[in-house]
Design a protein around this motif. Structure first.
Motif, PDB file in Angstrom:
ATOM      1  N   PHE A  99       0.844  -1.191   0.000  1.00 29.08           N
ATOM      2  CA  PHE A  99       0.000   0.000   0.000  1.00 29.08           C
ATOM      3  C   PHE A  99       0.882   1.244   0.000  1.00 29.08           C
ATOM      4  O   PHE A  99       2.053   1.196   0.371  1.00 29.08           O
ATOM      5  CB  PHE A  99      -0.944   0.006   1.207  1.00 29.08           C
ATOM      6  N   ILE A 100       0.280   2.381  -0.355  1.00 34.28           N
ATOM      7  CA  ILE A 100       1.079   3.602  -0.536  1.00 34.28           C
ATOM      8  C   ILE A 100       1.546   4.209   0.796  1.00 34.28           C
ATOM      9  O   ILE A 100       2.575   4.861   0.864  1.00 34.28           O
ATOM     10  CB  ILE A 100       0.297   4.634  -1.403  1.00 34.28           C
ATOM     11  N   GLU A 101       0.817   3.956   1.879  1.00 32.53           N
ATOM     12  CA  GLU A 101       1.169   4.619   3.145  1.00 32.53           C
ATOM     13  C   GLU A 101       2.257   3.827   3.884  1.00 32.53           C
ATOM     14  O   GLU A 101       2.031   2.689   4.274  1.00 32.53           O
ATOM     15  CB  GLU A 101      -0.053   4.739   4.074  1.00 32.53           C
ATOM     16  N   GLY A 102       3.383   4.504   4.128  1.00 35.81           N
ATOM     17  CA  GLY A 102       4.474   3.854   4.862  1.00 35.81           C
ATOM     18  C   GLY A 102       4.106   3.539   6.302  1.00 35.81           C
ATOM     19  O   GLY A 102       4.654   2.628   6.920  1.00 35.81           O
ATOM     20  N   ARG A 103       3.141   4.290   6.838  1.00 33.91           N
ATOM     21  CA  ARG A 103       2.752   4.105   8.244  1.00 33.91           C
ATOM     22  C   ARG A 103       2.130   2.731   8.498  1.00 33.91           C
ATOM     23  O   ARG A 103       2.008   2.289   9.643  1.00 33.91           O
ATOM     24  CB  ARG A 103       1.784   5.224   8.662  1.00 33.91           C
TER      25      ARG A 103
END
Ligand SMILES: Cc1cc2nc3c(=O)[nH]c(=O)nc-3n(C[C@H](O)[C@H](O)[C@H](O)COP(=O)(O)O)c2cc1C
Length: 250
Positions: A99-103
């Motif tokens: 997914f795009i969110e590193g978090r």
């Protein structure tokens, strides 16, 4: 300062973890030992190498919001090994996810921090990278751009200095765009390498490919279609006859 750099991706080729380890290595000083963790057969070798290391840097993909299953038995073996010998190593992690969110990598870092504390190791932090698959897309694009420019030069431009300049200018422009898209990763990675060089705490940081999400989804879809075509066909999984496993519900 010796750093053991462990690529924990199960992929044999083209893993984002291998790429990010190579990139980090460019900014590191001291003795770097790169190795991989894929099966139980790797445990003994890695633990032996760890004895003389100051830092251990894990690079791993995020699997189901956590640490990949094949890494867990190694962590158990490492805990026993380090506690028995009272080894104090600095632990750093670079995690990348689909997914795009590193978090999204936050739970993985919590697991690795708990593991470090329980094993008496020094948790120094982690870098979470969203859209990891794009690192592969980008490195392939650099090679494609380079090949196209070379072809342009060979076909039309060897004699023509104007075409030569144009081809080089195009290549530079395209590579610069890729560097800008990856600049978040580059900046956080250089900072991590600086901390590794000094054996200092890094904390946890999250970054991503600097693309709007809707463009990222389009690029990732195209990439996966191309990769699945190369690796055996689009409908291989859907159309394959599945045999029921004896004694287990399918
Ligand atoms: C079994 C499996 C589980 C995954 N789970 C997640 C997940 O929970 N969240 C996510 O963002 N990406 C997930 N991914 C995507 C990977 O993290 C992503 O493809 C990553 O870039 C792979 O890194 P590598 O090339 O270093 O192996 C999963 C992939 C696989 C194969």
């Amino acid at each position: 300062m010796k750093t053991l750099m462990i690529n924990c991706s199960p992929k044999k080729r083209l893993s984002a973890s291998a790429f990010i380890l190579d990139l980090t290595g460019l900014f590191m000083r001291g003795n770097q030992v790169k190795d991989r963790l894929r099966t139980g057969a790797d445990h003994r070798r890695l633990l032996a190498e760890m004895e003389t290391a100051d830092n251990v840097l894990f690079a791993m993909p995020l699997y189901v919001d956590g640490v990949p299953a094949h890494v867990l038995p190694f962590l158990q073996a490492m805990e026993a090994h380090c506690r028995a010998r009272d080894l104090k190593k600095n632990i750093y992690v670079i995690a990348n996810n689909g997914f795009i969110e590193g978090r999204q990598n936050e739970p993985l870092f919590q697991i690795m921090e708990n593991f470090s504390r329980r094993s008496g190791l020094n948790w120094c932090g982690g870098l979470g990278i969203g859209g990891g698959v794009m690192m592969n897309v980008m490195r392939m694009m650099v090679m494609v751009f380079f090949a196209i420019s070379l072809l342009n030069l060979i076909i039309g431009g060897v004699q023509d200095s104007l075409l030569q300049t144009e081809a080089i200018r195009n290549l530079t422009r395209q590579v610069l765009v890729l560097i800008v898209l990856g600049s978040g990763i580059l900046a956080f990675d250089i900072r991590l390498a600086t901390c590794l060089n000094r054996g200092k705490a890094y904390g946890t940081h999250y970054t991503r490919i600097l693309l709007p999400s809707f463009i990222f989804i389009l690029c990732a879809d195209i990439f996966f279609v191309i990769i699945s075509l190369f690796q055996g066909g689009l409908f291989r999984g859907w159309l394959a006859k599945k045999k029921p496993t004896a004694g287990k519900p399918v």
